[in-house]
Design an enzyme around this catalytic site. Sequence first.
Site, PDB file in Angstrom:
ATOM      1  N   CYS A  41     -53.487 -11.438  -6.340  1.00  0.00           N
ATOM      2  CA  CYS A  41     -53.456  -9.971  -6.398  1.00  0.00           C
ATOM      3  C   CYS A  41     -52.424  -9.373  -5.448  1.00  0.00           C
ATOM      4  CB  CYS A  41     -54.839  -9.407  -6.082  1.00  0.00           C
ATOM      5  SG  CYS A  41     -56.077  -9.850  -7.310  1.00  0.00           S
ATOM      6  N   CYS A  42     -51.831 -10.193  -4.610  1.00  0.00           N
ATOM      7  CA  CYS A  42     -50.901  -9.727  -3.584  1.00  0.00           C
ATOM      8  C   CYS A  42     -49.456  -9.946  -4.036  1.00  0.00           C
ATOM      9  CB  CYS A  42     -51.177 -10.478  -2.284  1.00  0.00           C
ATOM     10  SG  CYS A  42     -49.965 -10.164  -0.983  1.00  0.00           S
ATOM     11  N   SER A  43     -48.663  -8.890  -4.023  1.00  0.00           N
ATOM     12  CA  SER A  43     -47.263  -9.005  -4.469  1.00  0.00           C
ATOM     13  C   SER A  43     -46.453  -9.925  -3.556  1.00  0.00           C
ATOM     14  CB  SER A  43     -46.611  -7.631  -4.557  1.00  0.00           C
ATOM     15  OG  SER A  43     -46.577  -7.008  -3.291  1.00  0.00           O
ATOM     16  N   ARG A  65     -47.344 -13.472  -4.530  1.00  0.00           N
ATOM     17  CA  ARG A  65     -46.683 -13.857  -5.793  1.00  0.00           C
ATOM     18  C   ARG A  65     -45.196 -14.105  -5.556  1.00  0.00           C
ATOM     19  NH1 ARG A  65     -49.835  -9.531  -7.583  1.00  0.00           N
ATOM     20  NH2 ARG A  65     -47.976  -8.224  -7.835  1.00  0.00           N
TER      21      ARG A  65
END
Length: 117
Positions: free
Chosen positions: A9-11, A14
């Site tokens: 969920c964390c940019s 990713r």
Amino acid sequence: MITIYHNPCCSKSRAACDLVSNANANEPVEIIEYLKQPPTVEQLKALHAMLGGPLRDMIRTGETEYAELGLDAASVTDNQLYEAIVRHPILLQRPIVVHNGRAAIGRPTENIEALFD
């Protein structure tokens, strides 16, 4: 072997996965979704040793749990911090990339690049 402690969920997390897969296609990568598979105290101690620096650097101090658990108190021991991360893995900084006995928190992603220099 490259290990990434990852939150999908964390940019930033990713971005770290993309960076590692694009820059190191020949090395195997283990992705650990630490919210589903929290690290043990022993694993956290090993990560801390590889990261160097204060233990609190690997903790997300802005999370609600940090304040609710009173982890900002100077009297909180390292062992209490490790236990808090195990019970509340959202407190672990992300992403953390491990390579060749060294680790880096991927904020900013340049920290990860330095592991491969």
